[in-house]
Design a protein around this motif. Structure first.
Motif, PDB file in Angstrom:
ATOM      1  N   GLU A 164      -7.802 -32.506  13.349  1.00 57.25           N
ATOM      2  CA  GLU A 164      -8.864 -33.056  12.513  1.00 57.25           C
ATOM      3  C   GLU A 164      -8.874 -32.341  11.162  1.00 57.25           C
ATOM      4  O   GLU A 164      -9.453 -31.259  11.017  1.00 57.25           O
ATOM      5  N   ARG A 186     -10.480 -32.894   8.529  1.00 55.79           N
ATOM      6  CA  ARG A 186     -11.787 -32.802   7.874  1.00 55.79           C
ATOM      7  C   ARG A 186     -12.520 -31.500   8.177  1.00 55.79           C
ATOM      8  O   ARG A 186     -13.543 -31.208   7.544  1.00 55.79           O
ATOM      9  N   TYR A 204      -7.292 -30.613  18.264  1.00 58.68           N
ATOM     10  CA  TYR A 204      -8.273 -31.469  17.591  1.00 58.68           C
ATOM     11  C   TYR A 204      -7.609 -32.341  16.529  1.00 58.68           C
ATOM     12  O   TYR A 204      -8.042 -33.470  16.302  1.00 58.68           O
ATOM     13  N   ASP A 240     -18.673 -36.871  13.929  1.00 62.18           N
ATOM     14  CA  ASP A 240     -17.835 -37.705  13.064  1.00 62.18           C
ATOM     15  C   ASP A 240     -18.558 -38.031  11.760  1.00 62.18           C
ATOM     16  O   ASP A 240     -17.974 -37.932  10.678  1.00 62.18           O
ATOM     17  N   PRO A 274     -15.657 -33.455  20.973  1.00 66.30           N
ATOM     18  CA  PRO A 274     -16.614 -33.241  19.879  1.00 66.30           C
ATOM     19  C   PRO A 274     -17.515 -32.032  20.119  1.00 66.30           C
ATOM     20  O   PRO A 274     -17.848 -31.311  19.180  1.00 66.30           O
ATOM     21  N   ALA A 286     -17.529 -36.758   8.001  1.00 64.38           N
ATOM     22  CA  ALA A 286     -17.308 -37.754   6.948  1.00 64.38           C
ATOM     23  C   ALA A 286     -18.176 -37.450   5.734  1.00 64.38           C
ATOM     24  O   ALA A 286     -17.723 -37.543   4.581  1.00 64.38           O
TER      25      ALA A 286
END
Length: 258
Positions: free
Chosen positions: A146, A148, A144, A174, A77, A178
């Motif tokens: 990811e 998003r 990653y 996170d 992260p 989101a």
């Protein structure tokens, strides 16, 4: 002696765990990024950023001091937050190189090279481009994974997901991703239902394969059904792939304060 050694090691690892301080970038964003349309989009006060360009450059200079070995020791992260912040901050700096005589980031490219391919960013021991950070580092397969991040990195354009008015941090990454996703999907200028067809941002056309990591684009859009304003019947139609998906034109106009 052994105790002193252990204490020194603990202090060293504590410093590594704390990783990078993004407070300067956070303060700039809070002062110069304004939420609009109930928060689903933002506008950037580039004139204000220009007045504090010394602070921005100080932050960017600090990013350049981070060594690859130290970066590698950070948590996932922390690394991802660092790269997202670096991408966004360097994009603002790129705009400021032509401010105020600029209407689109695309003006900073040439016929042979887009602005995203310019190698001008000193980061982790190399000179990189914005594409190098996004595609070569953030989107690198198996690192990653990811999707998003597409709602977090900002290309200084109205069509882009909003530049968040705060820095990304490891502790809240996170939740921030989101929230950025929810806000983007809630923006009817970028994603909306039209006569039974779901019209979504061209981001999903360009990077649709990234959403295979979360079950595919249809599954992702179903999960975002509430933000999209879809009924349960409409979500089921999307789940069953009976709902047509189209892609909206992208607005490359500068995301400046109007």
């Amino acid at each position: 002696m052994k105790r002193l050694f252990l204490t020194a090691c603990l202090l060293c690892w504590s410093a590594i765990a704390q990783a990078y301080d993004h407070s300067t970038w956070d303060a700039l964003l809070q002062r110069h990024v304004q939420a609009i349309r109930a928060g689903v989009a933002t506008e950037v006060d580039y004139a204000g950023m220009a007045r504090e360009r010394a602070a921005l450059k100080g932050y960017l200079d600090g990013l350049a001091t981070v060594r690859q070995d130290d970066f590698n020791r950070w948590s996932k992260p922390e690394r991802l937050a660092f790269l997202i912040n670096a991408y966004n901050a360097w994009t603002v700096e790129l705009i400021l190189t032509a401010w105020p005589d600029i209407k689109s980031i695309k003006e900073l490219g040439t016929l042979l090279r887009s602005p995203w391919k310019k190698e001008f960013i000193p980061l982790l021991g190399a000179t990189r481009s914005l594409d190098g950070i996004e595609h070569g580092m953030i989107r690198a397969k198996g690192v990653y994974d990811e999707p998003r991040i597409h709602f977090a990195v900002n290309c200084a354009s109205i069509g882009c997901p909003a530049l968040r008015p705060e820095a990304y941090t490891a502790a809240r990454l996170d939740a921030q991703l989101a929230d950025a996703t929810r806000l983007f999907m809630s923006d009817r200028s970028r994603n909306r239902l039209e006569r039974g067809e779901l019209k979504v941002s061209s981001i999903f056309k360009w990077y649709g394969a990234d959403f295979d990591r979360v079950g595919g684009l249809n599954a992702f859009l179903v999960a975002q059904g509430e933000a999209l304003g879809l009924s349960e019947t409409q979500r089921q139609s999307l789940r069953d792939k009976r709902m047509k998906i189209g892609f909206l034109d992208y607005d490359w106009s500068l995301n400046r304060v109007r």
